[in-house]
Design a protein around this motif. Structure first.
Motif, PDB file in Angstrom:
ATOM      1  N   CYS A   3       0.850  -1.191   0.000  1.00 35.73           N
ATOM      2  CA  CYS A   3       0.000   0.000   0.000  1.00 35.73           C
ATOM      3  C   CYS A   3       0.888   1.245   0.000  1.00 35.73           C
ATOM      4  O   CYS A   3       2.080   1.152   0.218  1.00 35.73           O
ATOM      5  CB  CYS A   3      -0.929  -0.018   1.211  1.00 35.73           C
ATOM      6  SG  CYS A   3      -0.179   0.665   2.700  1.00 35.73           S
ATOM      7  N   GLY A  54       1.130   3.575   2.163  1.00 35.11           N
ATOM      8  CA  GLY A  54       1.688   3.795   3.492  1.00 35.11           C
ATOM      9  C   GLY A  54       1.944   5.249   3.819  1.00 35.11           C
ATOM     10  O   GLY A  54       1.381   6.161   3.211  1.00 35.11           O
ATOM     11  N   CYS A  64      -0.321   8.212   2.628  1.00 33.51           N
ATOM     12  CA  CYS A  64      -1.641   7.982   3.202  1.00 33.51           C
ATOM     13  C   CYS A  64      -1.741   8.582   4.597  1.00 33.51           C
ATOM     14  O   CYS A  64      -0.916   8.315   5.456  1.00 33.51           O
ATOM     15  CB  CYS A  64      -1.908   6.486   3.265  1.00 33.51           C
ATOM     16  SG  CYS A  64      -3.479   6.110   4.011  1.00 33.51           S
ATOM     17  N   LEU A 118      -3.737   7.874   6.892  1.00 25.92           N
ATOM     18  CA  LEU A 118      -4.140   6.936   7.941  1.00 25.92           C
ATOM     19  C   LEU A 118      -2.989   6.054   8.420  1.00 25.92           C
ATOM     20  O   LEU A 118      -3.122   5.320   9.389  1.00 25.92           O
ATOM     21  CB  LEU A 118      -5.274   6.043   7.431  1.00 25.92           C
ATOM     22  CG  LEU A 118      -6.496   6.790   6.894  1.00 25.92           C
ATOM     23  CD1 LEU A 118      -7.504   5.815   6.310  1.00 25.92           C
ATOM     24  CD2 LEU A 118      -7.139   7.606   7.994  1.00 25.92           C
ATOM     25  N   ALA A 119      -1.876   6.115   7.730  1.00 20.61           N
ATOM     26  CA  ALA A 119      -0.788   5.172   7.988  1.00 20.61           C
ATOM     27  C   ALA A 119      -0.222   5.283   9.403  1.00 20.61           C
ATOM     28  O   ALA A 119      -0.156   6.362   9.973  1.00 20.61           O
ATOM     29  CB  ALA A 119       0.328   5.401   6.987  1.00 20.61           C
ATOM     30  N   SER A 141       1.199  -3.638   4.495  1.00 17.22           N
ATOM     31  CA  SER A 141       0.239  -2.550   4.735  1.00 17.22           C
ATOM     32  C   SER A 141       0.817  -1.586   5.762  1.00 17.22           C
ATOM     33  O   SER A 141       1.456  -2.013   6.718  1.00 17.22           O
ATOM     34  CB  SER A 141      -1.080  -3.068   5.328  1.00 17.22           C
ATOM     35  OG  SER A 141      -1.697  -4.010   4.501  1.00 17.22           O
ATOM     36  N   CYS A 171      -1.020   0.202   7.772  1.00 19.23           N
ATOM     37  CA  CYS A 171      -1.845   0.232   8.986  1.00 19.23           C
ATOM     38  C   CYS A 171      -2.865  -0.890   8.923  1.00 19.23           C
ATOM     39  O   CYS A 171      -3.002  -1.582   7.938  1.00 19.23           O
ATOM     40  CB  CYS A 171      -2.527   1.591   9.176  1.00 19.23           C
ATOM     41  SG  CYS A 171      -3.958   1.856   8.123  1.00 19.23           S
ATOM     42  N   ASN A 189      -5.846  -1.032   8.315  1.00 15.97           N
ATOM     43  CA  ASN A 189      -6.868  -1.070   7.279  1.00 15.97           C
ATOM     44  C   ASN A 189      -6.589  -2.114   6.216  1.00 15.97           C
ATOM     45  O   ASN A 189      -7.470  -2.511   5.470  1.00 15.97           O
ATOM     46  CB  ASN A 189      -7.033   0.295   6.638  1.00 15.97           C
ATOM     47  CG  ASN A 189      -7.720   1.253   7.579  1.00 15.97           C
ATOM     48  OD1 ASN A 189      -8.635   0.860   8.295  1.00 15.97           O
ATOM     49  ND2 ASN A 189      -7.256   2.484   7.614  1.00 15.97           N
ATOM     50  N   ALA A 190      -5.342  -2.510   6.131  1.00 13.97           N
ATOM     51  CA  ALA A 190      -5.010  -3.679   5.322  1.00 13.97           C
ATOM     52  C   ALA A 190      -5.162  -3.491   3.822  1.00 13.97           C
ATOM     53  O   ALA A 190      -5.469  -4.442   3.108  1.00 13.97           O
ATOM     54  CB  ALA A 190      -5.819  -4.892   5.783  1.00 13.97           C
TER      55      ALA A 190
END
Ligand code: HEM
Ligand code: SF4
Lengths: 158, 553
Positions: free
Chosen positions: B416, B418, B422, B424-425, B457, B459, B461-462
């Protein structure tokens, strides 16, 4: 009372959406379905009932819905889409012919979808400009799926 | 490939107009941040760490060369001249300007593309096997069915505000499940029954994220004409009964688990009883119409293993390697399926520059009837390459950086974006991928290790599917510092399983050392030809755990 969009026009609202369980009920009231079911023998005439998100429509299985002029569906948040299924079920499964009115926290940009699942009355939050909302009535002139107005999916219409 | 008719085209154009107006109203402050959020999400627009991120749909992974050229052009004019192909067969642009998005969508509509429902709590882009239509053992080509689902799910009026996002994947082969159907909200396996009728085994309630789960079978066989009413029934139950009080518990997997599959099935069947046989029942004429878009291209009658190929395989070890790894058997004699890998060292997995996209488009025109596919493993596929043209294609692919001969190996990882992109990472993931690529650069060793899925990933969230990697790496945050948890034993095919966590997390610089130790345990324990995952399943986690922590303990 704030105005309403109904059947594509801005009109005066004749019914009172009663959220307070203690409120005085009149023939113009839209009362909660739960309350109506519990107290229907003593409540007297009402204009209609409203469903809370989470109620589901099964609670109305034994009720003759066409005694109501209006059935409201409450959106506690506009992203809570349970009411979309409820409206469709009222129209398609219960064959309810009266007004299905959206109540609560839905937004004008959802009108296209709401209309397709059978809502025809929209009691927006007070700050919504209804003239502007009306412009968002029909975002798409075609649709892939069948809906309440026309149950035929695109493959029966191409 | 599916071609829009006037109706499809009108719909995407009306969507562009709608989104243009929504964006204008948002910028004028007529729409609040909160109201605009689901509207933009349903159009693939996230607000990210540095800029918005736009996710463009590539329905079931099919792309024409014209479309890919347009994506290159858009990435160059509106972004930083690259894009990221995701595990869900989409393309993400990491740096578009919000004000430009309506124009980008208008340009996409010109080539029959859009960003509809690539995000948000609605039915997302349906995915399938990247080898659909060209492998010999599929029951039928799944793509017409995917297109049917695409149309049914696009602007479905009842299901635009579900409790959570909803993903459907379709598979049509017994020998492999390249679409990871068992870890989707709904997985569909196309089957033929004893009477030769086509239908679907339906799996429900799989998914990754915080609570990873392998789906369970809700129906062994739904006749194809009933597919849409059955999907409506499942999602209607989920829409009404799925949890909405907690977004981590809102996926269908939680509902299925809470009710148990019997009770969930009972509720779906009760719903279906009302829907089955209604207008949404798909007529044969529609299957025929959709299938007519996915007919075979103009194959020539050729033989397998032509002389030029055989002699090149004998004299060029590099070519032979690439052939062995990156190409796949085709149902048509004389053809081969070729994967153009996007896993070159120094480039984030799945990333392609505008120039690479254009090169891939040119290769598709030259060698594969002008079509490509995007794979779940973040590569591009040319499905119909003549075997006698493989050498020429290989040379061109090398030149464009697409010929890293590592498909399916440890370094063909899913990763991802990451912490580099991102919001959210918990941790970066691209540098982990780079570290592993550096460490495992010896091709002979990689080949010796054989097929291993390594998924990363940033985080919980995968997005990088770490739970179903044979080796999974997950970025975690420990008191503001980036650490990595390693799991092993995950798989995403017909034998889907969720990996087991090895133990305490590792510092970034330790990761490739840990992977080396895990590989050593595998090499020491494997029986001949045994895959990593099978060795793991046979010997269990203890030996791996012991080796991984040997020095630090
Ligand atoms: C940078 C922007 C991204 C953001 C903000 C983002 C956000 C998320 C979130 C919040 C989830 C969790 C969903 C849940 O728990 O139900 C998720 C899951 C997922 N995302 Fe992303 N993602 C991004 C990029 C990607 C990329 C690049 C890919 C593919 C490489 C991807 C594919 C997926 C997949 C496959 C899942 C897991 C689905 C499952 O639960 O089954 N996402 N993403
Ligand atoms: S897994 Fe986490 S870090 Fe990676 S893209 Fe998804 S949300 Fe972002």
């Amino acid at each position: 009372m704030p105005k309403l969009i109904k059947d594509g026009a801005i009109i005066d609202n004749q019914y009172e959406w009663q959220q307070d369980p203690e409120a005085v009920i009149s023939a113009n009231s839209i009362v909660s379905a739960q309350k109506w079911l519990a107290e229907k023998d003593t409540l007297g005439d009402v204009a209609g009932i409203w469903l809370e998100a989470g109620d589901g429509t099964d609670i109305l299985n034994d009720v003759d819905l066409n005694q109501f002029d209006v059935i409201g569906i409450h959106f506690p948040a506009f992203a809570d889409g349970r009411g979309f299924s409820y409206a469709r079920l009222l129209r398609e499964r219960f064959n309810y012919q009266g007004e299905v009115r959206a109540l609560g926290d839905f937004i004008p940009d959802q009108l296209g979808y709401l209309l397709r699942v059978g809502f025809n009355g929209f009691q927006f939050a007070e700050e919504v400009d209804l003239e502007k909302a009306l412009l968002l009535h029909k975002p798409f002139s075609v649709a892939y799926q069948g809906d309440v107005a026309d149950p035929r999916p695109i493959f029966l219409r191409r | 490939m599916y071609q829009y008719d006037a109706i499809d085209q009108q719909l995407v154009e009306e969507r562009v107009a709608q989104f243009r107006d929504q964006t204008r109203r948002y910028l004028n402050e007529e729409l609040s941040e909160q109201e605009f959020l689901p509207l933009r999400l349903q159009n693939g627009l996230y607000v990210q760490r540095y800029a918005p991120m736009l996710r463009i749909a590539i329905p079931y992974g099919m792309l024409s060369s014209t479309q890919l050229r347009k994506l290159a052009d858009i990435s160059r004019r509106y972004d930083r001249a690259y894009g990221h192909f995701s595990t869900r067969q989409n393309l993400q642009l990491n740096w578009p300007k919000l004000e430009d998005v309506p124009d980008i969508l208008a340009e996409l509509a010109d080539v029959q593309m859009h960003a509809v429902q690539t995000s948000g709590n609605c039915i997302r882009n349906t995915t399938t096997d990247q080898y659909a239509g060209v492998i010999s053992d599929e029951v039928v080509d799944p793509r017409p069915y995917c297109e049917l689902i695409r149309q049914w799910s696009t602007f479905h009026p009842e299901f635009a505000f579900l409790p959570r996002k909803f993903k459907i994947a379709v598979n049509a082969t017994e020998s492999a499940d390249r679409a990871a159907t068992q870890v989707h909200d709904i997985g569909l396996h196309i089957k033929k029954n004893e009477a030769g009728e086509i239908g679907f085994k339906v799996i429900v309630g799989g998914g990754l994220g915080r609570t990873p789960m392998v789906g369970v079978t809700i129906s062994e066989f739904v006749p194809r004409e009933d597919l849409l009413t059955y999907l409506d029934a499942i999602i209607r139950v989920y829409n009404q009964q799925g949890r909405r009080d907690n977004k981590y518990k809102a996926r269908i997997k939680i509902l299925v688990k809470a009710l148990g599959i019997e009770e969930f099935r009972r509720r779906v069947d009760a719903e279906w009883a009302h829907l089955r046989g209604s207008e949404s029942t798909v007529p044969m004429s529609e299957f025929e119409r959709l299938a007519s878009f996915f007919t075979e291209p103009a194959y020539q009658s050729l033989v397998n293993q032509p002389e030029v190929l055989v002699s090149k395989l004998a004299d060029s070890a590099g070519f032979a390697r690439w052939y062995e790894r990156n190409t796949f058997e085709h149902k048509q004699a004389g053809y081969r399926i070729v994967t153009l890998t996007l896993k070159k060292a120094g480039q984030a997995p799945g990333d392609a520059t505008a120039e690479q996209m254009e090169k891939a488009a040119n290769l598709a025109d030259q060698f594969s009837f002008g079509e490509l596919r995007v794979s779940h493993e973040q590569n591009l596929v040319l499905a119909d390459v003549r075997q006698d043209q493989l050498i020429e294609l290989w040379e061109a692919a090398k030149d464009a950086g697409f010929a890293t001969p590592t498909l399916g190996l440890l370094t063909d990882m899913i990763c991802c974006p990451g912490g580099d992109f991102c919001a959210l990472a918990n941790a970066k993931s691209i540098p982990i991928a780079a570290q592993i690529q550096d460490t495992f650069s010896d091709l002979d060793y990689l080949y010796d290790l054989g097929n291993i899925d390594l998924n990363i990933s940033g985080c919980m969230n995968a997005c990088g599917h770490h739970h179903v990697g044979n080796i999974g790496i997950l970025g975690v945050d420990k008191k503001g510092e980036e650490f990595y948890q390693v799991s092993i034993g995950g798989a995403s095919g017909h034998d889907a399983s969720i990996g087991k966590i090895l133990g305490p997390s590792f510092a970034q610089e330790e990761i490739s050392g840990v992977i080396q130790k895990l590989m050593q345990v595998y090499v020491d324990n494997r029986s001949a030809e045994e895959r990593f995952i099978d060795t793991f399943r046979r010997v269990g986690i203890a030996a791996f755990k012991e080796a991984a922590y040997a020095k630090t303990n």
